[in-house]
Design an enzyme around this catalytic site. Structure first.
Site, PDB file in Angstrom:
ATOM      1  N   GLN A 117       0.832  -1.208   0.000  1.00  0.00           N
ATOM      2  CA  GLN A 117       0.000   0.000   0.000  1.00  0.00           C
ATOM      3  C   GLN A 117       0.869   1.263   0.000  1.00  0.00           C
ATOM      4  OE1 GLN A 117      -3.632  -0.671   0.530  1.00  0.00           O
ATOM      5  NE2 GLN A 117      -3.756   1.315  -0.471  1.00  0.00           N
ATOM      6  N   LYS A 120       1.857   1.816  -3.572  1.00  0.00           N
ATOM      7  CA  LYS A 120       0.664   2.121  -4.379  1.00  0.00           C
ATOM      8  C   LYS A 120       0.214   3.557  -4.141  1.00  0.00           C
ATOM      9  CE  LYS A 120      -2.351  -1.062  -4.150  1.00  0.00           C
ATOM     10  NZ  LYS A 120      -3.402  -1.970  -3.722  1.00  0.00           N
ATOM     11  N   LYS A 132      -2.534  -0.999   6.641  1.00  0.00           N
ATOM     12  CA  LYS A 132      -3.555  -2.026   6.387  1.00  0.00           C
ATOM     13  C   LYS A 132      -3.975  -2.567   7.741  1.00  0.00           C
ATOM     14  CE  LYS A 132      -5.718  -4.072   2.981  1.00  0.00           C
ATOM     15  NZ  LYS A 132      -6.101  -3.545   1.656  1.00  0.00           N
ATOM     16  N   ASP A 172     -12.075  -3.547   2.435  1.00  0.00           N
ATOM     17  CA  ASP A 172     -11.273  -4.519   1.675  1.00  0.00           C
ATOM     18  C   ASP A 172     -12.101  -5.798   1.685  1.00  0.00           C
ATOM     19  OD1 ASP A 172      -8.569  -5.030   0.372  1.00  0.00           O
ATOM     20  OD2 ASP A 172      -8.562  -6.651   1.835  1.00  0.00           O
TER      21      ASP A 172
HETATM   22  P1  NDP Z   1     -14.805  -8.711  -2.088  1.00  0.00           P
HETATM   23  O1  NDP Z   1     -14.907  -9.220  -0.701  1.00  0.00           O
HETATM   24  O2  NDP Z   1     -15.844  -7.784  -2.611  1.00  0.00           O
HETATM   25  O3  NDP Z   1     -14.703  -9.919  -3.131  1.00  0.00           O
HETATM   26  C1  NDP Z   1     -13.704 -10.873  -3.023  1.00  0.00           C
HETATM   27  C2  NDP Z   1     -13.952 -11.945  -4.061  1.00  0.00           C
HETATM   28  O4  NDP Z   1     -12.836 -12.853  -4.036  1.00  0.00           O
HETATM   29  C3  NDP Z   1     -15.188 -12.775  -3.810  1.00  0.00           C
HETATM   30  O5  NDP Z   1     -15.715 -13.192  -5.040  1.00  0.00           O
HETATM   31  C4  NDP Z   1     -14.635 -13.956  -3.014  1.00  0.00           C
HETATM   32  O6  NDP Z   1     -15.411 -15.116  -3.114  1.00  0.00           O
HETATM   33  C5  NDP Z   1     -13.310 -14.154  -3.718  1.00  0.00           C
HETATM   34  N1  NDP Z   1     -12.358 -14.817  -2.823  1.00  0.00           N
HETATM   35  C6  NDP Z   1     -12.020 -14.433  -1.558  1.00  0.00           C
HETATM   36  N2  NDP Z   1     -11.145 -15.309  -1.022  1.00  0.00           N
HETATM   37  C7  NDP Z   1     -10.931 -16.243  -1.975  1.00  0.00           C
HETATM   38  C8  NDP Z   1     -10.125 -17.397  -2.049  1.00  0.00           C
HETATM   39  N3  NDP Z   1      -9.359 -17.771  -1.014  1.00  0.00           N
HETATM   40  N4  NDP Z   1     -10.143 -18.124  -3.208  1.00  0.00           N
HETATM   41  C9  NDP Z   1     -10.906 -17.755  -4.253  1.00  0.00           C
HETATM   42  N5  NDP Z   1     -11.701 -16.663  -4.245  1.00  0.00           N
HETATM   43  C10 NDP Z   1     -11.698 -15.930  -3.128  1.00  0.00           C
HETATM   44  O7  NDP Z   1     -13.342  -8.036  -2.174  1.00  0.00           O
HETATM   45  P2  NDP Z   1     -12.811  -6.966  -3.199  1.00  0.00           P
HETATM   46  O8  NDP Z   1     -13.365  -7.216  -4.550  1.00  0.00           O
HETATM   47  O9  NDP Z   1     -12.942  -5.634  -2.576  1.00  0.00           O
HETATM   48  O10 NDP Z   1     -11.237  -7.296  -3.192  1.00  0.00           O
HETATM   49  C11 NDP Z   1     -10.653  -8.257  -4.068  1.00  0.00           C
HETATM   50  C12 NDP Z   1      -9.159  -8.043  -4.109  1.00  0.00           C
HETATM   51  O11 NDP Z   1      -8.887  -6.697  -4.555  1.00  0.00           O
HETATM   52  C13 NDP Z   1      -8.427  -8.176  -2.786  1.00  0.00           C
HETATM   53  O12 NDP Z   1      -7.123  -8.666  -3.028  1.00  0.00           O
HETATM   54  C14 NDP Z   1      -8.325  -6.729  -2.302  1.00  0.00           C
HETATM   55  O13 NDP Z   1      -7.250  -6.531  -1.400  1.00  0.00           O
HETATM   56  C15 NDP Z   1      -8.055  -6.037  -3.623  1.00  0.00           C
HETATM   57  N6  NDP Z   1      -8.351  -4.617  -3.634  1.00  0.00           N
HETATM   58  C16 NDP Z   1      -9.611  -4.143  -3.372  1.00  0.00           C
HETATM   59  C17 NDP Z   1      -9.853  -2.797  -3.413  1.00  0.00           C
HETATM   60  C18 NDP Z   1     -11.226  -2.251  -3.237  1.00  0.00           C
HETATM   61  O14 NDP Z   1     -11.400  -1.038  -3.424  1.00  0.00           O
HETATM   62  N7  NDP Z   1     -12.224  -3.062  -2.934  1.00  0.00           N
HETATM   63  C19 NDP Z   1      -8.761  -1.818  -3.635  1.00  0.00           C
HETATM   64  C20 NDP Z   1      -7.506  -2.426  -4.015  1.00  0.00           C
HETATM   65  C21 NDP Z   1      -7.324  -3.775  -3.964  1.00  0.00           C
HETATM   66  P3  NDP Z   1     -16.364 -15.573  -1.875  1.00  0.00           P
HETATM   67  O15 NDP Z   1     -17.625 -14.810  -2.068  1.00  0.00           O
HETATM   68  O16 NDP Z   1     -16.485 -17.040  -2.054  1.00  0.00           O
HETATM   69  O17 NDP Z   1     -15.614 -15.198  -0.618  1.00  0.00           O
END
Ligand code: NDP
Length: 453
Positions: A117, A120, A132, A172
């Site tokens: 972070q 970034k 974080k 997150d």
């Molecule tokens: P969400 O909680 O909205 O979504 C996460 C997604 O990833 C879900 O579909 C979840 O599935 C899946 N997932 C979680 N754990 C696993 C796993 N072990 N194996 C496979 N799939 C998995 O999170 P975000 O979309 O916000 O974040 C996704 C990524 O992006 C993370 O790495 C986060 O740190 C990064 N990020 C997010 C930002 C943001 O603004 N939201 C900013 C910058 C980075 P399920 O429903 O089954 O848990």
């Protein structure tokens, strides 16, 4: 003291010290290794950074706060969870970074995320340090009231460590609008002040338009810049996407707006593949399924019979032009990278944080795939969080068009910085190197100015 040979020796020595100091923290070691591999030659060429031991100092967090969160579940059982806030580096502005709720969360993951972070946030050119935090709490299957009690209890401790000029947490994985609402509500009550001490807030109480779309949209804007740099565009390209959360769904939305074709989404139980393409209408179904009903992605294949659900599978075996890992760390490994290369995928861009293993990153780059690293690609989320802070301080709100224009410009600037520092002989861009050096340079220069602190 420069050149590739001494740089690789310095990397090895540095990493062996880091591993000794941080045993049992594989994610943190991996994130540092990726940075140090590309930054060390630059450090050796710029002796003030070497002599001031900037890399050693940058890989120690300013501080780590760890605390207990006690709460009561719906059955009247008393629960105790563990929470952290890793305040990594505030050289260029107040700490900024999300809170993650996940049952298997640990300090290694949070240190990797806080370290990333820092770079970034520097890349966005906004004044934000790196942090974080989170808790080993899994909100899945918990009632609203349980989540509320947990968030309220967590904030009773966290509030004394954060603030609009100190540390500004956001969401997150596992922390969306609902959790931010509960945490911010408790913060406001404890402090008796209404200030922008958190971002990702609801629009009714100080949130920014486009914040929820920002990471996914920014990811696709970055890909658009990568493609334009080689004289191409998003239109007509086939995308495979992992995840079905915030980042994945808004990335799919922007792909559709720019004329591309998303083919897959996934969750922790498997992947859906829709050869006809995921349309706006199908995407609206996914958002409702995941955000409102909190259901499983497998239900998509029941709703749209042309699609198939591949239980337990990642999407990397589906033929595509561009792959966007948007779920979680280390979800794209060497085998996945080999499948992508075999199917002639041309671009991989990390919507999630460190979704690609180091081996896979090396393999993709060696095989001519354009690889966009998370700290550049997904910086749009924190950039709009920074814009949310600005709006809160100014006590105004910009319209969606204004915020999205700023987001698009920030992503273009990040891409420019990557090309400035990442150009290799022959003109190809190494985005990993470009993003790492550009982010490092700003933080390192500030640290040198502060003296030995
Ligand atoms: P969400 O909680 O909205 O979504 C996460 C997604 O990833 C879900 O579909 C979840 O599935 C899946 N997932 C979680 N754990 C696993 C796993 N072990 N194996 C496979 N799939 C998995 O999170 P975000 O979309 O916000 O974040 C996704 C990524 O992006 C993370 O790495 C986060 O740190 C990064 N990020 C997010 C930002 C943001 O603004 N939201 C900013 C910058 C980075 P399920 O429903 O089954 O848990």
């Amino acid at each position: 003291m420069s050149g590739p040979l001494s740089a690789s020796k310095e990397v090895e020595e540095f990493m062996s010290g880091l591993r000794r100091r941080n045993p049992a923290e594989p994610e943190f070691q991996q994130a540092v290794q990726e940075v140090v591999e590309t930054v060390m030659p630059y450090v050796l060429d710029n002796r003030q950074y070497y002599d001031n031991r900037i890399l050693e100092r940058m890989t120690e967090p300013d501080r780590v706060v760890m605390f207990r969160v006690s709460w009561e579940d719906d059955n009247g059982e008393v629960r105790a969870n563990r929470a952290w806030r890793v305040q990594f580096n505030n050289s260029i502005g107040p700490y900024k970074g999300g809170m993650r709720f996940a049952g298997d969360l640990n300090l290694s993951v949070l240190k990797f995320l806080g370290f990333e972070q820092t770079f970034k946030n520097a890349l966005t050119s906004l004044p934000m340090g790196g942090a974080k935090g989170g808790a080993n709490f899994n909100p899945k299957g918990r009632s609203d009231r349980e989540v509320m009690r947990f968030c309220h209890s967590l904030m009773i401790e966290l509030h004394r460590h954060i603030g609009e000029s100190t540390d500004v947490p956001a969401g997150d994985i596992g922390v969306g609008a609902r959790e931010i609402g509960y945490m911010f509500g408790q913060y406001k009550r404890l402090e008796n002040r209404f200030v922008g001490a958190m971002t990702g807030k609801g629009l009714e109480y100080g949130g920014s338009l486009i914040r929820k779309e920002a990471t996914g949209y920014g990811t696709v804007y970055f890909v658009q810049n990568m493609l334009e740099h080689i004289g191409d565009s998003v239109a007509g390209k086939r995308f495979v996407i992992s995840g079905s959360g915030n980042v994945a769904t808004y990335a799919a939305e922007k792909i559709l707006q720019l004329g591309g074709k998303p083919l897959t989404l996934s969750d922790s139980s498997g992947t859906i593949h829709d050869p006809a393409g995921i349309t706006h209408e199908k995407l609206a179904y996914v958002k409702e399924l995941k955000e409102v009903r909190r259901g499983r992605i497998s239900e998509y294949a029941e709703e749209y019979p042309g699609a198939t659900f591949m239980a337990g599978k990642k999407p990397w075996g589906v033929a595509c032009d561009i792959a966007l890992p948007c779920a979680t760390q280390n979800e794209l490994d060497l085998d996945g990278a080999k499948e992508l290369v075999k199917n002639k995928c041309r671009v991989v861009a990390e919507g999630a944080n460190m979704p690609t293993t180091l081996e896979a990153v090396h393999f993709l780059i060696e095989n001519g795939v354009l690889f966009g690293p998370a700290k550049a690609v997904n910086a749009g989320g924190v950039a709009v969080s920074g814009l949310e802070q600005s709006q809160n301080s100014l006590r105004i709100s910009w319209d969606a068009e204004e915020v999205e224009t700023r987001l698009r410009n920030i992503m273009r600037e990040i891409h420019n910085r990557c090309t400035k520092y990442g150009e290799e002989k022959g003109g190809a861009i190494n985005y990993v190197k470009g993003a790492n050096i550009a982010g490092f340079e700003k933080v390192a220069a500030s640290m040198v100015n502060y003296g030995i602190v």
